[in-house]
Design a protein around this motif. Sequence first.
Motif, PDB file in Angstrom:
ATOM      1  N   SER A 144      23.839  64.517  81.415  1.00  0.00           N
ATOM      2  CA  SER A 144      23.226  63.225  81.735  1.00  0.00           C
ATOM      3  C   SER A 144      22.370  63.304  83.004  1.00  0.00           C
ATOM      4  O   SER A 144      21.478  62.479  83.216  1.00  0.00           O
ATOM      5  N   SER A 145      22.630  64.309  83.833  1.00  0.00           N
ATOM      6  CA  SER A 145      21.802  64.532  85.020  1.00  0.00           C
ATOM      7  C   SER A 145      20.337  64.728  84.637  1.00  0.00           C
ATOM      8  O   SER A 145      19.433  64.345  85.385  1.00  0.00           O
ATOM      9  N   CYS A 146      20.111  65.319  83.459  1.00  0.00           N
ATOM     10  CA  CYS A 146      18.740  65.581  83.012  1.00  0.00           C
ATOM     11  C   CYS A 146      18.017  64.279  82.680  1.00  0.00           C
ATOM     12  O   CYS A 146      16.856  64.081  83.061  1.00  0.00           O
ATOM     13  N   LEU A 147      18.687  63.381  81.970  1.00  0.00           N
ATOM     14  CA  LEU A 147      18.074  62.099  81.651  1.00  0.00           C
ATOM     15  C   LEU A 147      17.822  61.295  82.928  1.00  0.00           C
ATOM     16  O   LEU A 147      16.762  60.666  83.085  1.00  0.00           O
ATOM     17  N   LYS A 148      18.773  61.330  83.834  1.00  0.00           N
ATOM     18  CA  LYS A 148      18.617  60.609  85.105  1.00  0.00           C
ATOM     19  C   LYS A 148      17.383  61.114  85.863  1.00  0.00           C
ATOM     20  O   LYS A 148      16.602  60.326  86.416  1.00  0.00           O
ATOM     21  N   LYS A 187      13.937  59.030  86.818  1.00  0.00           N
ATOM     22  CA  LYS A 187      13.563  58.921  88.236  1.00  0.00           C
ATOM     23  C   LYS A 187      12.160  59.450  88.498  1.00  0.00           C
ATOM     24  O   LYS A 187      11.416  58.906  89.329  1.00  0.00           O
ATOM     25  N   ASP A 188      11.773  60.509  87.776  1.00  0.00           N
ATOM     26  CA  ASP A 188      10.465  61.126  88.015  1.00  0.00           C
ATOM     27  C   ASP A 188       9.342  60.501  87.182  1.00  0.00           C
ATOM     28  O   ASP A 188       8.224  61.005  87.192  1.00  0.00           O
ATOM     29  N   GLY A 189       9.659  59.439  86.487  1.00  0.00           N
ATOM     30  CA  GLY A 189       8.613  58.667  85.832  1.00  0.00           C
ATOM     31  C   GLY A 189       8.165  59.136  84.468  1.00  0.00           C
ATOM     32  O   GLY A 189       7.131  58.692  83.963  1.00  0.00           O
ATOM     33  N   PHE A 190       8.935  60.032  83.830  1.00  0.00           N
ATOM     34  CA  PHE A 190       8.598  60.410  82.463  1.00  0.00           C
ATOM     35  C   PHE A 190       8.862  59.230  81.531  1.00  0.00           C
ATOM     36  O   PHE A 190       9.821  58.469  81.729  1.00  0.00           O
ATOM     37  N   GLU A 191       8.046  59.099  80.520  1.00  0.00           N
ATOM     38  CA  GLU A 191       8.174  57.977  79.594  1.00  0.00           C
ATOM     39  C   GLU A 191       9.166  58.333  78.494  1.00  0.00           C
ATOM     40  O   GLU A 191       8.877  59.150  77.618  1.00  0.00           O
ATOM     41  N   ILE A 192      10.349  57.733  78.552  1.00  0.00           N
ATOM     42  CA  ILE A 192      11.394  57.987  77.565  1.00  0.00           C
ATOM     43  C   ILE A 192      11.239  56.963  76.440  1.00  0.00           C
ATOM     44  O   ILE A 192      11.538  55.774  76.619  1.00  0.00           O
ATOM     45  N   SER A 220      24.648  55.950  77.976  1.00  0.00           N
ATOM     46  CA  SER A 220      24.530  54.542  77.582  1.00  0.00           C
ATOM     47  C   SER A 220      24.242  53.658  78.788  1.00  0.00           C
ATOM     48  O   SER A 220      23.412  52.739  78.717  1.00  0.00           O
ATOM     49  N   LYS A 221      24.913  53.937  79.904  1.00  0.00           N
ATOM     50  CA  LYS A 221      24.710  53.137  81.110  1.00  0.00           C
ATOM     51  C   LYS A 221      23.292  53.307  81.651  1.00  0.00           C
ATOM     52  O   LYS A 221      22.650  52.326  82.077  1.00  0.00           O
ATOM     53  N   LEU A 222      22.766  54.541  81.642  1.00  0.00           N
ATOM     54  CA  LEU A 222      21.401  54.786  82.093  1.00  0.00           C
ATOM     55  C   LEU A 222      20.395  54.017  81.235  1.00  0.00           C
ATOM     56  O   LEU A 222      19.452  53.411  81.754  1.00  0.00           O
ATOM     57  N   CYS A 223      20.615  54.028  79.929  1.00  0.00           N
ATOM     58  CA  CYS A 223      19.701  53.327  79.025  1.00  0.00           C
ATOM     59  C   CYS A 223      19.753  51.822  79.230  1.00  0.00           C
ATOM     60  O   CYS A 223      18.719  51.140  79.212  1.00  0.00           O
TER      61      CYS A 223
END
Length: 271
Positions: free
Chosen positions: A12-16, A20-25, A41-44
């Motif tokens: 999950s560190s990767c998604l975080k 943070k770096d502004g990639f469009e998910i 789930s919490k990050l989303c």
Amino acid sequence: MRIVYFGNNMFSSCLKYLIKDGFEIERVYINSPDFTSSAISKLCETHQIPLFKNKPMSEELEHLISMGVEMFIVAEYLHILPETNVKYAINIHPSMLPNGRGPTPLPYLLKYPEHSGVTIHKLTNVVDGGDVILQSDVPIQKNESITTVMVKMHIEAVNLLKTFLSDVECHYENAKPQSEYSYFPLIDITERMLDWKQSTQHISSKIRSYGFIGVVLKLNNRLWNAKHLETVEYGHHYDAGKVIYEDEYLLVISSSDGIVCVHKYSLSLID
């Protein structure tokens, strides 16, 4: 760059980092049950990213590509994705490929620490078999547990992903094919089962090996998964497997040469 992310808690560190770096998910896919993907789930939820639990079909993924998605990032995701024409497709794997292919490498790495590391490789129709893009070894110390190894992987994976994304085209084009490989099969439930007749040292080793995954206990002819246990060698007169003490929170069982304390909050019934 528009990205679709597929994964669960370990990386999950990767998604975080991507957020943070502004990639469009564009969207995120997770597996069930929910407890394996709670951090994702919490990050989303926090960042209002569409979250999906279904197994994606090729038509669904091709539609996303047609809408401008350029990269698939897979990180501890249990479903095998269908082949698509996405520009970049990578998988983050917790071993030093080509050694340690398979769905659950972590318990094996305690036995084979020379294979411990994180690999980013191209996603292909050969599971864990794509060309290696980047790797980083993760040293394992004596008597380490699967939980601490998992946290190390969590930290190292994002460092490797940052390196990859700093020059995607170069790293992707210079990926190297894998050669002879080793495979770690899915852990069978019987391998995680505790035998109270075994030594406390053996039981402790098994607890370290399966940590947050859980060991399996047989209690009153039912199987339970347990994730938080403590052990100590101690001479006693009880038969192995005897309940020595129990209250609302704790269950204490005798081993052949010691005691095993099971914290009840960590117990879940296996169907």
